[in-house]
Design an enzyme around this catalytic site. Structure first.
Site, PDB file in Angstrom:
ATOM      1  N   PRO A  89       0.854  -1.200   0.000  1.00  0.00           N
ATOM      2  CA  PRO A  89       0.000   0.000   0.000  1.00  0.00           C
ATOM      3  C   PRO A  89       0.884   1.242   0.000  1.00  0.00           C
ATOM      4  O   PRO A  89       1.806   1.360   0.807  1.00  0.00           O
ATOM      5  CB  PRO A  89      -0.772  -0.130   1.317  1.00  0.00           C
ATOM      6  CG  PRO A  89       0.129  -0.938   2.203  1.00  0.00           C
ATOM      7  CD  PRO A  89       0.851  -1.890   1.297  1.00  0.00           C
ATOM      8  N   ALA A 109       0.517   5.494  -0.284  1.00  0.00           N
ATOM      9  CA  ALA A 109      -0.356   6.670  -0.372  1.00  0.00           C
ATOM     10  C   ALA A 109      -0.033   7.478  -1.619  1.00  0.00           C
ATOM     11  O   ALA A 109       1.130   7.763  -1.911  1.00  0.00           O
ATOM     12  CB  ALA A 109      -0.184   7.531   0.877  1.00  0.00           C
ATOM     13  N   GLN A 144      -6.783  -0.922   3.789  1.00  0.00           N
ATOM     14  CA  GLN A 144      -5.903  -0.518   4.882  1.00  0.00           C
ATOM     15  C   GLN A 144      -6.436   0.719   5.603  1.00  0.00           C
ATOM     16  O   GLN A 144      -6.763   1.726   4.980  1.00  0.00           O
ATOM     17  CB  GLN A 144      -4.486  -0.221   4.387  1.00  0.00           C
ATOM     18  CG  GLN A 144      -3.519  -0.026   5.560  1.00  0.00           C
ATOM     19  CD  GLN A 144      -2.126   0.364   5.137  1.00  0.00           C
ATOM     20  OE1 GLN A 144      -1.896   1.482   4.714  1.00  0.00           O
ATOM     21  NE2 GLN A 144      -1.176  -0.565   5.255  1.00  0.00           N
ATOM     22  N   CYS A 198       3.356   3.521   8.704  1.00  0.00           N
ATOM     23  CA  CYS A 198       3.516   4.754   7.936  1.00  0.00           C
ATOM     24  C   CYS A 198       4.393   5.753   8.703  1.00  0.00           C
ATOM     25  O   CYS A 198       4.088   6.101   9.847  1.00  0.00           O
ATOM     26  CB  CYS A 198       2.162   5.386   7.638  1.00  0.00           C
ATOM     27  SG  CYS A 198       2.314   6.953   6.726  1.00  0.00           S
ATOM     28  N   LYS A 209       0.586  -4.260   9.335  1.00  0.00           N
ATOM     29  CA  LYS A 209       1.835  -3.879   8.678  1.00  0.00           C
ATOM     30  C   LYS A 209       2.638  -3.026   9.643  1.00  0.00           C
ATOM     31  O   LYS A 209       2.173  -1.971  10.083  1.00  0.00           O
ATOM     32  CB  LYS A 209       1.571  -3.115   7.379  1.00  0.00           C
ATOM     33  CG  LYS A 209       2.828  -2.932   6.518  1.00  0.00           C
ATOM     34  CD  LYS A 209       2.485  -2.422   5.131  1.00  0.00           C
ATOM     35  CE  LYS A 209       3.696  -2.494   4.209  1.00  0.00           C
ATOM     36  NZ  LYS A 209       4.797  -1.605   4.597  1.00  0.00           N
ATOM     37  N   ASN A 266       9.103  -6.898   3.576  1.00  0.00           N
ATOM     38  CA  ASN A 266       8.946  -5.655   2.826  1.00  0.00           C
ATOM     39  C   ASN A 266      10.202  -4.805   2.949  1.00  0.00           C
ATOM     40  O   ASN A 266      10.751  -4.657   4.037  1.00  0.00           O
ATOM     41  CB  ASN A 266       7.718  -4.909   3.360  1.00  0.00           C
ATOM     42  CG  ASN A 266       7.445  -3.592   2.652  1.00  0.00           C
ATOM     43  OD1 ASN A 266       6.952  -2.648   3.256  1.00  0.00           O
ATOM     44  ND2 ASN A 266       7.731  -3.490   1.367  1.00  0.00           N
ATOM     45  N   ARG A 299       8.166   0.673  -3.669  1.00  0.00           N
ATOM     46  CA  ARG A 299       8.839   1.571  -4.608  1.00  0.00           C
ATOM     47  C   ARG A 299       9.399   0.832  -5.820  1.00  0.00           C
ATOM     48  O   ARG A 299       9.531   1.412  -6.900  1.00  0.00           O
ATOM     49  CB  ARG A 299       9.955   2.321  -3.877  1.00  0.00           C
ATOM     50  CG  ARG A 299       9.439   3.348  -2.875  1.00  0.00           C
ATOM     51  CD  ARG A 299      10.568   3.965  -2.068  1.00  0.00           C
ATOM     52  NE  ARG A 299      11.267   2.971  -1.260  1.00  0.00           N
ATOM     53  CZ  ARG A 299      12.483   3.124  -0.772  1.00  0.00           C
ATOM     54  NH1 ARG A 299      13.157   4.235  -1.014  1.00  0.00           N
ATOM     55  NH2 ARG A 299      13.040   2.190  -0.034  1.00  0.00           N
TER      56      ARG A 299
END
Length: 319
Positions: free
Chosen positions: A16, A18, A69, A99, A138, A199, A224
């Site tokens: 995910p 943003a 999410q 995040c 996450k 990740n 990314r």
């Protein structure tokens, strides 16, 4: 690879992101082999208050299976938001505890939950009790190097009912700098019995294989590394499943995919918004090309899709 009753054909997932992992990009990545995707993060408060933007972020198309999410710092509101998410028919509810963005982390959500294990547990438990579909979490390595607690948070998440845990091997302070810590992901894998998703720094077939080898994780989450590069999923799948290395796409193929991507954004959001988002995406699609910097500067002036089409044809011809 299974998360409760959900079985995945492959183990390369889209992370995910943003402003990036919207419906158009999720659908594109699924077409190239992403076995699972997750929506952009949605504010639990905004969702429960009927915020229109939150609903738009959760709208799904053909990208199933997909997780919704949510982020926040109030167990009750997070539980209510999880129930609200069910209206959009996701297969999984994912709780964001990773995040690093200041507007999220400095307001109690995202990675700030890494500093409050008890609250992280309460939120996970509340969400798990509120919905019948699987709930995942996450997380990051920790808040900073002096408070590396991914293992503890993961153990609490499993105890609270989480069906899987994704671990970004960096601290919040690191943001996206430095190298991913494979060892912390391996430690989490050894500490819990639910699936662990690795990740960080997975950008191609080789880095995917390294992540699996060094961590023993059950699946990979690519963020990314998929920007301007949705075919990375098919490349990883071919390498891991068949020991086959797919050829890199040609410039012509890259430009065709870029146009298809932006066309989808136009379909879902309109040309005005899409052409502004195209400036960001096109920067990745043209990375490494001859005259790439000049191309990106030119794209930033575009207002209409026809301009992007003309540039794509020119680039394909010149490269």
């Amino acid at each position: 690879m299974k998360i409760k009753n959900l079985e995945f054909k492959h183990i390369a997932f889209l992370a995910p992101m943003a402003g990036i992992a919207d419906r158009a990009f999720r659908e594109l990545c699924v077409q190239y082999g992403a076995a699972y995707t997750v929506t952009e993060m949605v504010s639990s408060k905004g969702l429960t208050m009927g915020d229109k933007k939150s609903g738009e972020l959760l709208t799904l198309g053909n990208e199933h299976p997909c997780g919704a999410q949510i982020f926040g710092d109030d167990p009750e509101i997070m539980a209510q938001a999880a129930v609200k998410c069910l209206e959009y028919k996701p297969e999984i509810i994912d709780i964001n505890m990773g995040c690093p963005a200041p507007k999220v982390a400095m307001n109690g959500g995202g990675a700030s939950l890494m500093k409050n294990p008890e609250l992280a547990y309460d939120i996970t438990k509340a969400v798990c009790e509120a919905v019948e579909i699987p709930v995942t979490v996450k997380i990051r390595k920790g808040w900073d190097d002096s408070s590396v607690n991914a293992v503890k948070i993961a153990e609490l998440a499993e105890k609270a009912g989480a069906a899987a845990i994704a671990v970004h091997g960096r601290t919040r302070v690191q943001m996206y700098s430095g190298s991913v810590d494979y060892d912390i992901i391996a430690q989490v894998k050894r500490a819990v019995s639910v699936p662990v998703i690795g990740n960080g720094d997975v950008t191609d077939e080789q880095s995917a294989a390294i992540m699996l080898e060094k961590t023993g994780c059950d699946a990979l989450m690519i963020g990314r590394g998929a920007l301007g590069n949705p075919w990375v999923f098919s490349q990883i799948n071919a390498y891991l499943d068949e020991c086959r290395v797919l050829p890199a796409p040609t410039v012509t193929q890259k430009m065709a995919v870029m146009l298809r991507h932006i066309e989808k954004i136009i379909e879902y959001k309109g040309e005005y918004t899409a052409m502004r988002e195209a400036r960001h995406h096109a920067g990745y699609y043209t990375k490494g090309m001859r005259g790439g910097a000049a191309l990106r500067k030119e794209i930033c002036t575009f207002e209409h899709f026809e301009q992007l089409e003309e540039l794509a044809f020119r680039v394909a011809k010149e490269n």
